[in-house]
Structures are given as C-alpha cells and as structure tokens.
Design a protein around this motif. Sequence first.
Motif, PDB file in Angstrom:
ATOM      1  N   ARG A  63      -9.727  56.471  18.353  1.00  0.00           N
ATOM      2  CA  ARG A  63     -10.923  57.201  17.920  1.00  0.00           C
ATOM      3  C   ARG A  63     -11.713  57.592  19.172  1.00  0.00           C
ATOM      4  N   PRO A  64     -11.378  58.739  19.774  1.00  0.00           N
ATOM      5  CA  PRO A  64     -11.959  59.087  21.072  1.00  0.00           C
ATOM      6  C   PRO A  64     -13.397  59.610  20.954  1.00  0.00           C
ATOM      7  N   VAL A  65     -14.242  59.141  21.864  1.00  0.00           N
ATOM      8  CA  VAL A  65     -15.626  59.594  21.990  1.00  0.00           C
ATOM      9  C   VAL A  65     -15.872  59.903  23.459  1.00  0.00           C
ATOM     10  N   ALA A  66     -16.489  61.043  23.741  1.00  0.00           N
ATOM     11  CA  ALA A  66     -16.769  61.429  25.131  1.00  0.00           C
ATOM     12  C   ALA A  66     -18.251  61.304  25.437  1.00  0.00           C
ATOM     13  N   ILE A  67     -18.545  60.979  26.687  1.00  0.00           N
ATOM     14  CA  ILE A  67     -19.912  61.070  27.200  1.00  0.00           C
ATOM     15  C   ILE A  67     -19.897  62.068  28.348  1.00  0.00           C
ATOM     16  N   MET A  68     -20.740  63.086  28.241  1.00  0.00           N
ATOM     17  CA  MET A  68     -20.860  64.102  29.266  1.00  0.00           C
ATOM     18  C   MET A  68     -22.220  63.949  29.946  1.00  0.00           C
ATOM     19  N   GLY A  69     -22.309  64.296  31.214  1.00  0.00           N
ATOM     20  CA  GLY A  69     -23.581  64.191  31.924  1.00  0.00           C
ATOM     21  C   GLY A  69     -23.400  64.500  33.395  1.00  0.00           C
ATOM     22  N   GLY A  70     -24.482  64.477  34.124  1.00  0.00           N
ATOM     23  CA  GLY A  70     -24.505  64.955  35.496  1.00  0.00           C
ATOM     24  C   GLY A  70     -23.773  64.073  36.496  1.00  0.00           C
ATOM     25  N   HIS A  71     -23.082  64.731  37.437  1.00  0.00           N
ATOM     26  CA  HIS A  71     -22.368  64.005  38.494  1.00  0.00           C
ATOM     27  C   HIS A  71     -23.321  63.438  39.544  1.00  0.00           C
ATOM     28  N   GLY A  72     -24.558  63.965  39.595  1.00  0.00           N
ATOM     29  CA  GLY A  72     -25.508  63.529  40.613  1.00  0.00           C
ATOM     30  C   GLY A  72     -26.349  62.336  40.211  1.00  0.00           C
ATOM     31  N   LEU A  73     -26.150  61.813  38.992  1.00  0.00           N
ATOM     32  CA  LEU A  73     -26.906  60.649  38.542  1.00  0.00           C
ATOM     33  C   LEU A  73     -26.581  59.447  39.423  1.00  0.00           C
ATOM     34  N   GLU A  74     -27.608  58.841  40.002  1.00  0.00           N
ATOM     35  CA  GLU A  74     -27.375  57.724  40.913  1.00  0.00           C
ATOM     36  C   GLU A  74     -27.251  56.409  40.158  1.00  0.00           C
ATOM     37  N   ARG A  75     -26.564  55.476  40.772  1.00  0.00           N
ATOM     38  CA  ARG A  75     -26.298  54.199  40.127  1.00  0.00           C
ATOM     39  C   ARG A  75     -27.572  53.384  39.897  1.00  0.00           C
ATOM     40  N   SER A  76     -28.595  53.636  40.664  1.00  0.00           N
ATOM     41  CA  SER A  76     -29.854  52.922  40.508  1.00  0.00           C
ATOM     42  C   SER A  76     -30.748  53.523  39.430  1.00  0.00           C
ATOM     43  N   ASP A  77     -30.403  54.679  38.924  1.00  0.00           N
ATOM     44  CA  ASP A  77     -31.213  55.353  37.909  1.00  0.00           C
ATOM     45  C   ASP A  77     -31.120  54.601  36.579  1.00  0.00           C
ATOM     46  N   PRO A  78     -32.231  54.388  35.889  1.00  0.00           N
ATOM     47  CA  PRO A  78     -32.170  53.689  34.594  1.00  0.00           C
ATOM     48  C   PRO A  78     -31.239  54.370  33.584  1.00  0.00           C
ATOM     49  N   LEU A  89     -12.519  54.812  21.836  1.00  0.00           N
ATOM     50  CA  LEU A  89     -11.908  55.035  23.146  1.00  0.00           C
ATOM     51  C   LEU A  89     -12.802  55.982  23.929  1.00  0.00           C
ATOM     52  N   MET A  90     -13.378  55.508  25.013  1.00  0.00           N
ATOM     53  CA  MET A  90     -14.338  56.307  25.760  1.00  0.00           C
ATOM     54  C   MET A  90     -13.617  57.250  26.720  1.00  0.00           C
ATOM     55  N   LEU A  91     -14.100  58.506  26.720  1.00  0.00           N
ATOM     56  CA  LEU A  91     -13.606  59.557  27.596  1.00  0.00           C
ATOM     57  C   LEU A  91     -14.778  60.106  28.401  1.00  0.00           C
ATOM     58  N   SER A  92     -14.473  60.674  29.556  1.00  0.00           N
ATOM     59  CA  SER A  92     -15.479  61.424  30.318  1.00  0.00           C
ATOM     60  C   SER A  92     -14.750  62.396  31.227  1.00  0.00           C
ATOM     61  N   GLY A  93     -15.536  63.185  31.953  1.00  0.00           N
ATOM     62  CA  GLY A  93     -14.960  64.091  32.941  1.00  0.00           C
ATOM     63  C   GLY A  93     -14.401  63.390  34.154  1.00  0.00           C
ATOM     64  N   GLY A  94     -14.495  62.065  34.195  1.00  0.00           N
ATOM     65  CA  GLY A  94     -13.764  61.269  35.181  1.00  0.00           C
ATOM     66  C   GLY A  94     -14.360  61.202  36.566  1.00  0.00           C
ATOM     67  N   GLY A  95     -15.519  61.824  36.787  1.00  0.00           N
ATOM     68  CA  GLY A  95     -16.105  61.851  38.116  1.00  0.00           C
ATOM     69  C   GLY A  95     -17.195  60.817  38.310  1.00  0.00           C
ATOM     70  N   PRO A  96     -18.119  61.083  39.237  1.00  0.00           N
ATOM     71  CA  PRO A  96     -19.212  60.146  39.522  1.00  0.00           C
ATOM     72  C   PRO A  96     -20.378  60.314  38.555  1.00  0.00           C
ATOM     73  N   GLY A  97     -21.478  59.623  38.820  1.00  0.00           N
ATOM     74  CA  GLY A  97     -22.701  59.788  38.049  1.00  0.00           C
ATOM     75  C   GLY A  97     -22.574  59.279  36.627  1.00  0.00           C
ATOM     76  N   ALA A  98     -22.987  60.118  35.665  1.00  0.00           N
ATOM     77  CA  ALA A  98     -22.935  59.731  34.254  1.00  0.00           C
ATOM     78  C   ALA A  98     -21.515  59.414  33.817  1.00  0.00           C
ATOM     79  N   MET A  99     -20.545  60.094  34.413  1.00  0.00           N
ATOM     80  CA  MET A  99     -19.146  59.860  34.061  1.00  0.00           C
ATOM     81  C   MET A  99     -18.717  58.467  34.476  1.00  0.00           C
ATOM     82  N   GLU A 100     -19.085  58.062  35.685  1.00  0.00           N
ATOM     83  CA  GLU A 100     -18.741  56.714  36.137  1.00  0.00           C
ATOM     84  C   GLU A 100     -19.411  55.667  35.257  1.00  0.00           C
TER      85      GLU A 100
END
Length: 379
Positions: free
Chosen positions: A148-163, A181-192
């Motif tokens: 049952r796949p669910v994706a989260i999309m969001g900015g690559h520039g989101l820093e790890r210290s951001d709430p 099953l979590m999916l994302s665009g696989g990059g940094p920020g919100a994806m990580e």
Amino acid sequence: MIEIDDLASCARWVEMGGDRPPAAFQALDLRDVGGFESGSFRGCLFLACELTPAQAGYLTTTGATVIRDPDVRPYPAHRARLYTPEEIFAGFDPATGNGYEVSYDARVYRHWVATGRQYPEMIDESLARRLHDHSITEALHDEIDGDRPVAIMGGHGLERSDPTYASIARVARALTRAGRLMLSGGGPGAMEATHLGAWFANMADDDAMVAAIGVLAPRPDGAPAGQEYADHDWLDRAWTVRDRWPLPAAGSRLESIGIPTWMYGHEPPNAFATRIAKYFANSVREEGLLAIATHGVVFAPGSAGTIQEIFQDAAQNHYASFGPPSPMVLLGRGYWTERHPVWPVLDSLSDGRDYRDLITITDDEDEVVEVILRYRRDG
C-alpha cells in the motif's frame, strides 16, 4: 512471457524442453549454464546476460533477442532488481576518507554530464539509458506488488534541524508502522526525512529518532542555508546514524523506496531508503512516482518542484488516469494558503469531482496519518 532473474528458475525452464514458453532472462551469468546451445529460443529475451560467443551466436540465430551490456558505461543497461544503498554508494567509505565523489552514484552522474545530460549525442547512450530506466520501472512494480504505497513530497532544501523535518519523519514512521510502504523522490530534505521515519519505524524506542536527528543536524561553520546536501560531511553523518541504529535483517524489517534521478545529480540520494529506483529520465520518474502512490500523497512545504507535483497528482486524480483517486494531504496550512497559495486553486479545481473529499490541508501530524489510513482503495 516468464521473467527469470535467478539461476534456479533458469534451470527449471531449461528442463521443460520443447514445450517451454518464451522467457526473459535478466542480468544472469549463463556462461557455465548448459542448455543454451541447442533447441529453439524464438521469442526469448536475454537482457544484459553474460554469454559465451557460442551461446550468443546460437541464441540470435534461433529467434532470441540478445541485448549485450558492453563495459563502456559505468551503469548497466538492464537490472533485474532495484538498487540498494550499498550499491548506489559503493566506493564511499567515511572510515578511509573516500567521499561521495568516488561512489557509483557520482560516477554515473559524471558520465551523464559528459555524454550530453538530457540529450545525449550518441544513440547507443540514449538507448542504454532508456533500457536501464525500463528495467527500473519493471523492478519497481515488482517490489510494490501487494503493498500500500504512500508518497511524501517536499523540498530538497529542508534542513535536518528544521522542525518540519522531524514532523515529516514522525508521519512517515507512523504510516510505516501502520503497514504503508513509504515512497519519496529519494533525495535530501523532506525526502530524506520520509525515509528516516521509515527506518526508525523498526526501532521500539521512539527517542532513538530524536537522538539520530541530533547526530544529523549539526552543520559545518559557514555552510549556506538550504544546501545541506552540499556539506562535505552530509553523507558521513547519515552513515553514522545507519551504523549506530542498524536495521533488522532483510525479511524481518520495514522497508521504504526512494525514487531519485540523475538529472538532479548534484543532490545525492539519501541513505535511509532501503531500496532505490534511480532513473535517468526525470519525467518518467516523477509521473511514475505519483502514479504508484495509490494510497495517498502528502505534500510538505516545497518550491516549484513540489507545486508541480501537486498539480500533476491532481491531474491524475481528476482524470482517473491510474485508477481510482487517492488522498492528497497538504501539510502546512499557512504555507499552502499564504506563502504559496496552492490550496484555493486545488479546492476550486476539485469542486464537483470524485476526489474533492480526498483532499485535505492541515498542520496536524495526527490528522495527516488519520486521513491516509482512513482511505480504502479496494472497498
């Protein structure tokens, strides 16, 4: 057509004799396997398999299609399975000082740049990329079958210290534990953050993820805002977390899939997705990611790319392009009504349509999880 990607299945197929159906053999070393120099192979495919010259010659003259994979590129033209982080980051070793730039992923990106980026001059290069991406799509659909796949999309520039980073990770952790099953665009920020949450869904102690973010968050002095993925130790910090909080053995752990692209190769993929479907063609990757997120998509704050994905997903729901519509949850009421006022357009667009009751805007993590879990695609 039967798909064969292991030697045991290959042996069973050979033993069928003259009544065997056509088969597609994927990325196998068949040089020491008997049975490929006699009989008919009409309709069969041999994709990036290792063959002797005698085998290859016989197969092609008896009706098979053989696609060889000459050692002239750093990537294979065909894969039978998705990448693992260990394969994508092969060569990287913080213990020896080998950084991301020596990894498999970085080598492929440099090759992509050197051979023409989106528009390669050589036809063999463009064909190899498309064959690679085709095999990734096949492997991806095999991996999500029954999930049952669910994706989260969001900015690559989101820093790890951001709430918001921690908020996304908590949402992903809760959804993973609930069987999504979590999916994302696989990059940094919100994806990580998405895959970090899925990673720590495997841990009984919820404080472990808080501690992990404490390891991830500190940045070098003077590092530019919004470009944390460019920090010299960005991947090192991630690997420290992986080593300190390892996953259970494969087969007994909760997984997640990152779906990045070499088009954005200056942004390395994150290290917490347990499987990686990496593409050359960003258009195939982006449309495909939203299409397979059949149990909902959460949109965290992001910029142009995330806004494009919101309306791309809305179009899929609007026209039922890939089956019944599924939930769209915009996380961040102020962000999506004031900073980038997408919500009023989405609200108006969906008026009178089947998916109108499936779109939500909220600041509440629990509501995000509740909306996604409430959805029943199959009755």
